[in-house]
Write a protein that holds these residues in place. Structure first.
Motif, short mmCIF file in Angstrom:
data_model
loop_
_atom_site.label_atom_id
_atom_site.label_comp_id
_atom_site.label_asym_id
_atom_site.label_seq_id
_atom_site.Cartn_x
_atom_site.Cartn_y
_atom_site.Cartn_z
N ASN A 30 0.78 -1.31 0.14
CA ASN A 30 -0.09 -0.01 -0.03
C ASN A 30 0.61 1.10 0.00
O ASN A 30 0.25 2.36 -0.23
CB ASN A 30 -0.89 0.08 1.42
CG ASN A 30 -1.99 -0.87 1.06
OD1 ASN A 30 -2.42 -1.32 -0.08
ND2 ASN A 30 -2.63 -1.45 2.28
N ARG A 55 -16.94 2.20 6.54
CA ARG A 55 -15.49 1.85 6.86
C ARG A 55 -15.31 0.32 6.35
O ARG A 55 -14.16 0.08 5.57
CB ARG A 55 -14.84 2.03 8.28
CG ARG A 55 -14.98 3.44 8.71
CD ARG A 55 -15.19 3.57 10.30
NE ARG A 55 -14.96 5.01 10.60
CZ ARG A 55 -16.18 5.73 10.50
NH1 ARG A 55 -17.18 5.14 10.22
NH2 ARG A 55 -15.96 6.91 11.01
N THR A 56 -15.97 -0.62 7.15
CA THR A 56 -15.88 -2.09 6.58
C THR A 56 -15.94 -2.20 5.19
O THR A 56 -15.31 -3.03 4.44
CB THR A 56 -16.60 -2.90 7.82
OG1 THR A 56 -16.42 -2.41 9.06
CG2 THR A 56 -16.41 -4.36 7.29
N SER A 59 -13.37 -0.59 2.95
CA SER A 59 -12.03 -1.27 3.11
C SER A 59 -12.12 -2.70 2.58
O SER A 59 -11.00 -2.69 1.94
CB SER A 59 -11.91 -1.58 4.76
OG SER A 59 -10.57 -1.85 5.02
N GLU A 61 -13.50 -3.77 -0.09
CA GLU A 61 -13.71 -3.55 -1.37
C GLU A 61 -12.46 -3.16 -2.02
O GLU A 61 -11.71 -3.50 -3.03
CB GLU A 61 -14.85 -2.62 -1.82
CG GLU A 61 -16.08 -3.18 -1.61
CD GLU A 61 -17.13 -2.24 -1.81
OE1 GLU A 61 -17.09 -1.17 -2.56
OE2 GLU A 61 -18.58 -2.64 -1.81
N THR A 62 -11.80 -2.09 -1.22
CA THR A 62 -10.40 -1.63 -1.65
C THR A 62 -9.37 -2.72 -1.56
O THR A 62 -8.52 -2.78 -2.51
CB THR A 62 -10.02 -0.34 -0.66
OG1 THR A 62 -11.22 0.32 -0.95
CG2 THR A 62 -8.57 0.14 -1.26
N ALA A 63 -9.44 -3.55 -0.62
CA ALA A 63 -8.50 -4.53 -0.20
C ALA A 63 -8.65 -5.48 -1.27
O ALA A 63 -7.55 -5.96 -1.91
CB ALA A 63 -8.93 -5.15 1.25
N ARG A 66 -7.09 -3.96 -4.58
CA ARG A 66 -5.47 -4.03 -4.64
C ARG A 66 -4.75 -5.25 -4.70
O ARG A 66 -3.87 -5.42 -5.20
CB ARG A 66 -4.92 -3.25 -3.29
CG ARG A 66 -5.47 -1.74 -3.25
CD ARG A 66 -5.02 -1.13 -2.19
NE ARG A 66 -5.37 0.41 -2.27
CZ ARG A 66 -4.90 1.44 -1.49
NH1 ARG A 66 -4.20 1.07 -0.42
NH2 ARG A 66 -5.49 2.61 -1.61
N THR A 286 -6.85 3.44 7.98
CA THR A 286 -5.69 2.93 6.89
C THR A 286 -5.37 1.42 7.03
O THR A 286 -5.04 0.70 6.08
CB THR A 286 -4.34 4.04 7.00
OG1 THR A 286 -4.82 5.37 6.89
CG2 THR A 286 -3.48 3.49 5.99
N ILE A 289 -7.23 -1.85 5.59
CA ILE A 289 -7.21 -2.00 4.01
C ILE A 289 -6.06 -3.04 4.06
O ILE A 289 -6.04 -4.25 3.60
CB ILE A 289 -6.80 -1.00 3.14
CG1 ILE A 289 -7.91 0.18 3.15
CG2 ILE A 289 -6.75 -1.40 1.72
CD1 ILE A 289 -7.69 1.41 2.41
N ARG A 292 -7.20 -6.29 5.66
CA ARG A 292 -8.24 -7.33 5.14
C ARG A 292 -7.65 -7.71 3.66
O ARG A 292 -8.31 -8.80 3.23
CB ARG A 292 -9.52 -6.45 4.83
CG ARG A 292 -10.34 -6.21 6.08
CD ARG A 292 -11.27 -5.02 6.03
NE ARG A 292 -11.91 -5.04 7.39
CZ ARG A 292 -12.28 -3.86 8.16
NH1 ARG A 292 -12.12 -2.72 7.76
NH2 ARG A 292 -12.79 -4.06 9.35
N MET A 293 -6.62 -7.03 3.10
CA MET A 293 -5.95 -7.67 2.31
C MET A 293 -5.27 -8.98 2.59
O MET A 293 -5.36 -9.85 2.09
CB MET A 293 -4.67 -6.73 1.84
CG MET A 293 -5.37 -5.45 1.04
SD MET A 293 -3.97 -4.36 0.48
CE MET A 293 -2.83 -5.20 -0.60
#
Length: 312
Positions: A30, A55-56, A59, A61-63, A66, A286, A289, A292-293
């Motif tokens: 990241n 947030r969850t 987070s 979806e972003t994870a 990426r 921050t 992410i 959760r990745m």
């Protein structure tokens, strides 16, 4: 059946340590100019949220993106559930589209376990009722681990979780996670905001312990889950349990101030968090992410796919 992440207790201390180690790698990803690796290319992650979330949900979806996974979002308000379709039929229908992991939030305790029995996909509990929220606990641990350089464990760490513990799945999961890693956790709340089965270290006197804390973890009043008045009012609550300027001044210089969000400003926190040197509330978001990745990769990935995205 694929592995799932349903609770901290099922993950265990070894699993917690594994996720935190993976999160170190994901945090490095990241920080890159292009924060993306092909680790989950060809995998599909579906978010199924029956309760509101900012947030969850974002987070996760972003994870997933990426890690180069495809994402699906199930909109409950626009689904066949409104026509009487059962949750089981809904999950089986979505799974038939080729889903590798479900991220599920539901108001009913135990719902993710039911879903896990209906599909061969991995299931990640993003919050079930008052019961559990394991990835919030993991990101909180990663935040403390990073901020206090606690890579060797949490032995002797003094944590106070303050507020509406009765209705908080976060309190239950963070307590389980912190204790599994050796921390000393105290619940601080009025008796009306404690669950029927209480943690072994409990008090209603925050002022008696605040100077000795390494971590002050504040919870919001979950008024949407209450069916009766459990405290006299917000002003009285703040006076006894809120982080006021006077209490903030008594915190140890290294102490962290944490909150899972959203914050009820003026209630559990009566000062501007940005003015608190130990506040790591934005870092929690921050770090969510990266953690959760790590969870998605732990369930769906392999070391060979992760190394493909490592620059040479």
């Amino acid at each position: 059946m694929s592995r799932s992440l349903l609770s901290i207790d099922e993950l265990g201390a070894d699993g917690v340590h594994r996720i935190l180690e993976l999160a170190d790698t994901m945090a490095e990803v990241n920080r890159r100019p292009n924060p993306k690796v092909p680790a989950l290319r060809g995998k599909t992650v579906c978010s199924v949220f029956f309760e509101d979330s900012t947030r969850t949900r974002l987070s996760f979806e972003t994870a997933a993106k990426r890690l180069s996974a495809d994402t699906m979002t199930f909109a409950v308000s626009q689904s066949s559930l409104k026509k009487g379709e059962s949750l089981k039929d809904t999950i089986e229908t979505i799974a038939a589209m080729g889903v590798d992991a479900f991220v599920i939030r539901h108001a009913s305790t135990g719902a993710p376990w039911l879903v896990d029995g209906w599909t061969n996909a991995s299931v990640i509990n993003a919050g079930d009722g008052w019961h559990a929220h394991p990835t919030q606990a993991l990101l909180d641990m990663f935040t403390i681990r990073t901020a206090l350089n606690r890579t060797g464990g949490f032995d002797g760490l003094r944590v106070a979780i303050v507020g509406d513990i009765k209705h908080s799945r976060v309190a239950r999961s963070t307590t389980a996670a912190f204790c599994a890693m050796g921390a000393d956790v105290t619940w601080v709340a009025p008796r009306t905001l404690l669950p029927p089965v209480v943690h072994q270290h409990t008090t209603d006197r925050l002022d008696d312990i605040i100077e000795d804390l390494d971590v002050l973890y504040l919870l919001r009043m979950q008024n949407e889950r209450m069916t009766e008045a459990l405290v006299p009012g917000p002003r009285e609550y703040t006076a006894r349990f809120g982080l006021t300027a006077a209490r903030a001044a008594r915190l140890a210089p290294h102490a962290l101030v944490m909150h899972p969000g959203p914050i009820n400003r003026g209630v559990e926190i009566a000062v501007d968090p940005a003015e608190l040197p130990g506040a790591v509330i934005t870092q929690q978001v921050t770090n969510g992410i990266a953690v959760r990745m790590a969870v998605l990769f732990d369930l769906l990935g392999s070391e060979s796919t992760l190394s493909e995205g490592t620059p040479t």
